[in-house]
Design a protein around this motif. Structure first.
Motif: not given
Lengths: 425, 377
Positions: A324-338
């Motif tokens: 679940k935490a990795l899912g959140f991390a992946a979503a965060m990586e997509r969301a805050f990509a520069p």
């Protein structure tokens, strides 16, 4: 001759943030454990100056748990080399410390990414996390006008923190496009704790504009920042400020795992389900395996701590939570990509490497990090590319170079004595 | 694809770049083949000490000639080449080494070099951070230092602006008038110059050139801590030993205020990673001469491979077995110093232009022995 200290532990944990603390807590009942951090106290970036904390603080239970173990805490040690099998060398104010281990858990965390734009080297333009750390160390910000800009969830946390210390937060500007962030907001429905945290920040920041899809283009001022111009691509806006707190999300501190020979994947340490890296006896946890924040760090640290002491069953019980935490991390990586527009921020004269004063236009003439380093001195100063390396990778697409000891600047005698053959052995 | 030119230079280290510049200036069409960073091999790993050395008359003639060429070129070098003339002090630890100072002085004086013998007191006056009690030294004030990768790039740019071309490919084979590149292209030329440093034997099998690994350390900025390049006279013993690993006290002030610290020499070391044991020996040797260096901060360490020959002289000129193949390698620790002279000799050999020093001591033929002799040995 300065001191020389030698220790041997079953499990050595490098990094005293949440991942390292959780790892030490999980391993300590079954092994001789030490947790090493370069700061005078544990807590890492996120729990800096709040470990120990009030029981209501999220770090409270972890502090109690660590207290109940026999884990040794080694503060103020900067690991700079891995000179021999199962051996690390660290520097402290009293000299060299030699750390031997059977199992190693790396939880070295992340640092802010800085991207250059005209004016970013003015005084009082500071990393968001950096400013927070300075305030925790006593910098007064009451009544100061502060613009918080860049990217990542850290911006909101820092803005709320600054406001609680009396600062006048003029605006929080997130570069991520609204659509990208809206998608993220929807996806975090699966993570109730994240929602309550976000709501909490928004409540604390009531009346502070949160501008999504805006990024800084120029900081203005004579000797120090006086205002900052931001844009959303269509419009521009200039805000007066005393501080510009600016960071573009986080990059992992992979120098030590890289020195040990751990395989990296997309810039992060590659690990298996038990958090084992490609090098035998080395486990990695937290931000160095993927930027995921507190929950991921605590879960991965626990798994690494259990696995390093052969407690695979409790480790496996955490796999679902980690997924679940990795899912959140992946979503965060997509969301805050520069966004790509940030590559066009530096002007020809804008300094990219602050240590050596190397301008964007000089670096553009090169086709690799090594070429730029050798011919412009970019990344050759005291920070050894820790600040500009992430920027040059983003701006020019240059992957980093192989790493050599020392991974941090270290006193000559520490490095020289470090290699002295140990007479006792 | 295949193309023709007057000369192909393999390798854009400082030696290859100097050869390319001289040949282009002579009006030849020159193609430089270099897959990596310009000056990114031994050139980047070296100290950039432009030093006159006198292990042999041929070495003295060659280093002195080349140093004069650098002095002439200096005003044209870009500021980033960090050319300076701090001079060298050959440091004598004891009275035995002071005899070496006297010997060296008499030789350098005959060549008109500006030298001064320092006694123990004068040495400390020149270099306050040296340990008290050293016997003295020889100050050679014409020795220079520079930042080699930028200098190499400058030389290459001179070649390119005189019509040379640069191909960013690796050469896989060279000989009989052809160079085969990694992308399948074949370059044809009656003159192929192998300037690949320690890697030269990879394209010229049997070449008596062996990698001799060195380590360097650089500190954070400490302006004025060291004022001259300081080299222990024991260095001659260290550099001269043909087989054993050795270290020597050898420190250099950089224009940035940083202190660059050498030196180590290792045979049979082919791994470019930092060897902690030899690094430690080198740093301990540095501390013996300069205890105050302990408190400086080390930023970085690195290694490189010198191209060593059995007689410590470079191989410059035609390959005995292939009339199209020419060598410009084997410079050991003097590649930066002697790059410009190497370019001049290659130009002389290929074009018949006049030469200011005799080429014979450096011709490769001396290093190739008939097979019968080798078998006998």
């Amino acid at each position: 001759m300065r001191n020389r200290n030698e220790y041997t532990y079953d499990v050595l944990v490098i990094g005293g943030g949440p991942a390292g603390i959780a790892a030490a807590c999980a391993a300590a009942p079954h092994a001789r454990v030490a947790i090493v951090d370069e700061n005078p106290a544990l807590g890492g970036q996120i729990w800096r100056n709040s470990f120990p904390a009030r029981q209501s603080h999220p770090s409270g239970p972890w502090h109690n748990r660590l207290q109940q173990t026999q884990a040794t805490r080694l503060h103020g040690l900067r690991v700079f080399d891995a000179p021999a099998f199962n051996t690390l060398h660290a520097e402290a104010p009293d000299g060299l410390h030699i750390l031997r281990y059977n199992k190693l858990i790396l939880a070295t965390g992340a640092r802010e990414r800085f991207l250059p734009f005209p004016g970013w080297t003015l005084r009082n333009v500071i990393g968001a996390g950096g400013l927070q750390a300075m305030v925790k160390s006593g910098l007064p910000v009451a009544g100061k006008r502060i613009v918080v800009a860049g990217s990542g969830p850290l911006l909101l946390a820092v803005a709320a923190f600054l406001k609680s210390h009396g600062a006048q937060v003029v605006a929080v500007c997130e570069q991520a496009p609204p659509r990208q962030l809206a998608h993220f907001a929807t996806s975090i429905v699966a993570y109730p704790s994240k929602i309550s945290q976000a709501v909490q920040y928004r409540t604390q920041l009531a009346a502070v504009p949160y501008r999504i899809g805006w990024w800084p283009v120029t900081a203005h001022g004579k000797s120090q920042v006086e205002s900052v111009t931001l844009t959303n691509g269509a419009r521009r806006l200039t805000l007066d400020c005393d501080f510009l707190a600016c960071g573009f999300h986080l990059v992992p501190n992979t120098e030590l795992p890289a020195l040990l020979g751990c395989s990296l994947h997309n810039g992060f340490v590659a690990v298996d389900s038990l958090q084992q890296a490609s090098v035998p006896n080395v486990f990695c946890a937290g931000e160095i395996t993927g930027i995921g924040g507190l929950d991921k760090s605590l879960i991965e640290g626990s798994i690494a701590g259990y696995a390093s002491t052969g407690q695979n069953s409790p480790a496996r019980k955490l796999f679902a939570k980690r997924n679940k935490a990795l899912g959140f991390a992946a979503a965060m990586e997509r969301a805050f990509a520069p966004r790509p527009e940030l590559r066009r921020l530096p002007a020809p004269q804008t300094t990219v490497c602050r240590c050596e004063d190397v301008a964007h236009e000089l670096l553009q003439q090169h086709d690799s990090w090594r070429s730029a380093k050798l011919h412009t001195r970019c990344g050759m100063g005291p920070c050894q590319g820790r600040v500009c390396g992430a920027a040059t990778e983003f701006l020019y697409g240059w992957p980093g170079e192989s790493i050599r000891p020392p991974i941090l600047p270290v006193r000559f005698d520490t490095l020289a004595e470090a290699e002295k053959p140990t007479a006792q052995h | 694809m295949s193309s023709n030119c007057d000369a192909i230079v393999l390798g854009a280290g400082i030696v290859g770049a100097a050869c390319a510049m001289e040949l282009a200036h002579a009006g030849m069409s020159v193609t430089v083949v270099e897959p990596g960073v310009i000056g990114g091999g031994a050139t980047a790993a070296g100290m950039g000490h432009i030093v006159v050395m006198d292990d042999s008359p041929a070495q003295l003639a060659f280093t002195h000639y080349s140093q004069q060429l650098w002095h002439v070129l200096a005003p044209q070098l870009p500021p980033a080449a960090e050319y300076e003339t701090p001079g060298t002090i050959w440091v004598a630890a004891d009275e035995v080494e002071m005899q070496e100072v006297a010997r060296k002085q008499s030789i350098y004086v005959t060549r008109g070099l500006p030298v001064r013998v320092l006694d123990s007191h004068a040495l400390l006056h020149e270099e306050p951070h040296l340990r008290p009690g050293l016997a003295g030294g020889l100050l050679v004030s014409s020795d220079a230092v520079l930042y080699p990768p930028v200098a190499a790039d400058y030389l290459l740019q001179q070649a390119l602006s005189s019509g040379a071309s640069l191909i960013r490919q690796a050469a896989l084979q060279a000989g009989e008038g052809k160079a085969c590149l990694a992308n399948g292209d074949i370059l044809s030329s009656p003159r192929i110059i192998n300037a690949l440093g320690a890697a030269a034997p990879s394209l010229a099998p049997g070449l008596p050139v062996h990698p001799r690994k060195g380590h360097l350390v650089i500190t954070d900025r400490a302006p004025g801590f060291v004022r001259h390049q300081l080299v222990e006279l024991g260095y001659v013993r260290s550099a001269g030993s043909g087989t054993a690993d050795s270290v020597a006290f050898n420190v250099q002030p950089r224009k940035t205020g940083q202190v660059l610290i050498g030196s180590s020499r290792q045979y049979n070391a082919h791994d470019k990673s930092v060897d902690h044991q030899i690094l430690q020996r080198m740093m301990q040797q540095t501390r013996r001469y300069m205890p105050g260096i302990d408190k400086l901060s080390v930023l970085r360490t690195w290694t490189g491979f010198r191209a060593a020959t059995p007689d410590k002289l470079p191989l410059i000129g035609p390959h005995p077995a292939d009339p199209t193949l020419f060598l410009a390698t084997g410079h050991e620790g003097l590649g930066i110093t002697t790059a410009l002279a190497t370019g001049k000799l290659i130009r002389h050999i290929l074009t018949g232009s006049g030469s200011e020093i005799p080429v014979e001591p450096y011709l490769p033929a001396r290093a190739f022995h008939p097979t019968t002799e080798t078998a006998h040995a």
